[in-house]
Write an enzyme that holds these catalytic residues in place. Structure first.
Site, PDB file in Angstrom:
ATOM      1  N   ARG A   1      -6.037   3.344   9.744  1.00 34.58           N
ATOM      2  CA  ARG A   1      -5.536   4.490  10.500  1.00 34.58           C
ATOM      3  C   ARG A   1      -5.050   5.604   9.570  1.00 34.58           C
ATOM      4  NH1 ARG A   1      -2.300   1.628  15.578  1.00 34.58           N
ATOM      5  NH2 ARG A   1      -3.779  -0.087  15.855  1.00 34.58           N
TER       6      ARG A   1
ATOM      7  N   TYR B   1      -7.362   1.446  -5.499  1.00 35.87           N
ATOM      8  CA  TYR B   1      -6.642   2.602  -6.023  1.00 35.87           C
ATOM      9  C   TYR B   1      -7.485   3.609  -6.796  1.00 35.87           C
ATOM     10  CZ  TYR B   1      -2.565   0.138  -4.412  1.00 35.87           C
ATOM     11  OH  TYR B   1      -1.646  -0.484  -3.611  1.00 35.87           O
TER      12      TYR B   1
ATOM     13  N   PHE C   1       5.699  -5.511 -11.814  1.00 39.36           N
ATOM     14  CA  PHE C   1       6.766  -4.756 -11.147  1.00 39.36           C
ATOM     15  C   PHE C   1       6.356  -4.443  -9.726  1.00 39.36           C
ATOM     16  CE2 PHE C   1       4.110  -1.726 -13.502  1.00 39.36           C
ATOM     17  CZ  PHE C   1       3.815  -0.779 -12.554  1.00 39.36           C
TER      18      PHE C   1
END
Length: 411
Positions: A91, A123, A411
């Site tokens: 979405r 990414y 992290f």
């Protein structure tokens, strides 16, 4: 459906983090892990997407200081906590979060964004390039021996409670940061991360152990943190040593620590899942074939302020090149840039109307940024295009580093 994206309030952290755990499979973290994550979270940088009173999307950032080629420590946003609830996929929520986050990072003056990817295929479309890899090694210590350098026997090893050794270990870590790109200079609170030792994290291993390496004067020059995983069959012990951290200031301390890990009683395998790809242990082992290795992507880099990022690092050779950069997601980076660096490594990067020498996307620039991925290798894959003969070799030599970039912890 009306969705709202906003920075979370402090009292919304638990709801926000519950969503994140669900997005990553629904397995709750230990109370110790959760408590540390809450302490480290900068709620001013924690974005939530809300559907009514429920959180359905998240993204956060840590304010890191990251080492880059040349030893400079550069502000960088450590992107974290990115997730979308399974009920709200496809979405545009992730794209909206990445858009808002990169705009905020730019406004905050950080030239870089970095992340570790649960799914590395995601990414690249947002301009992140794989800039560092981690090496996993599993060594059969029944068949492999170490050749250690002269002086190794002069190192004293001492078992210490991991918390009591923390200050000495952090001094060693801090001394190494500027020597290897990709290492975060640990901010207050982050020293607790390597000490997390919840039973659920041990996978059947012992509580966390720490051995420190000392010179004759008592100075700590290295350390290793590890667990021993006992295992037995009809033939006897099949124990394993699981290494979580090993840092040392010189070759003899490093060799002494590895030799110690190889010689722990009732163990026959040493496993270290997150090492630099140029770890010196690869040159110490007697049989590299019995030191099984595997590469995995580790740190992904995104140039947010392209000229500031390129000027922040040093270069290994003089360079004067015009690069045409594609960056549809952050269009302020797009266009032609002239990068000039002298023999001392100082650099200047400015917009130009001159013809381009190289053409590439910001993703490939991020991959090459820390010096571990060469522009020539990217060009061989068709990802960098040479427009002026000789420009590729010139730029690739300038960007390349002497040591492999490395992210020592997640992290």
């Amino acid at each position: 459906m009306t969705l709202e994206m906003r920075v979370i309030q402090t009292d919304e952290w638990d709801v926000w983090y519950d969503h994140l755990e669900l997005a990553f499979g629904g397995v709750p973290e230990s109370p110790a892990e959760r408590e540390l994550c809450k302490a480290l979270t900068d709620t001013d940088r924690a974005l939530g997407v809300w559907d009514g009173d429920g959180c359905v999307g998240s993204a956060g950032a840590f304010s890191f200081r990251l080492s880059v080629p040349g030893g400079a420590i550069v502000p960088a946003a450590g992107v974290t906590a990115v997730g979308v609830s399974p009920t709200h996929r496809r979405r545009g929520i992730l794209t909206s979060l990445m858009r808002r986050q990169l705009d905020d990072i730019r406004a905050g003056g950080e030239p870089l964004a970095v992340l570790t990817a649960s799914d590395p295929a995601i990414y690249g479309r947002f301009g992140y390039g794989t800039a560092a890899y981690a090496l996993a090694v599993e060594i059969d210590t029944t068949r492999v021996r170490l050749s250690v350098p002269p002086g190794t026997d002069g190192i004293r090893l001492r078992l210490v409670d991991p918390r009591k050794a923390l200050a000495d270990c952090e001094r060693v870590y801090a001394a190494l940061v500027s020597s290897r790109p990709g290492m975060p200079a640990r901010q207050p609170g982050w020293e607790e991360l390597p000490l997390l030792d919840a039973p659920s994290m041990r996978e059947g291993g012992s509580p966390l152990k720490c051995v420190v390496a000392e010179r004759e004067d008592g100075e700590v020059v290295g350390y290793a943190r590890y667990r021993v995983k006992a295992d037995w069959d009809l033939t006897g012990s099949e124990g394993k040593v699981e290494v979580s951290d090993l840092d040392a200031l010189d070759p003899v301390a490093s060799a002494a620590l590895w030799r110690y890990l190889f010689s722990i009683d009732l163990t026959w395998t040493v496993r270290a899942p997150r090492r630099p790809v140029d770890d010196p242990v690869l040159h110490l082992v007697s049989d590299i074939r019995r030191a099984r290795t595997r590469l995995r992507d580790s740190l992904h880099v995104r140039l947010v302020d392209l000229p500031a990022a390129l000027e922040a690092r040093a270069y290994g050779a003089p360079v004067d090149v015009v690069v045409a950069v594609e960056d549809a997601f952050c269009p302020w980076n797009e266009g032609r840039w002239r990068l000039v660096a002298d023999a001392g490594g100082a650099a200047r990067c400015t917009r130009t109307a001159e013809p381009a020498d190289l053409e590439l996307s910001v993703r490939e620039l991020g991959s090459a940024y820390l010096g571990g991925i060469t522009l020539t290798s990217l060009a061989a894959a068709g990802l960098v295009r040479e427009l002026r003969p000789g420009a590729l070799t010139e730029a690739s030599r300038a960007f390349a580093g002497d040591v492999a970039p490395w992210l020592p912890h997640s992290f």
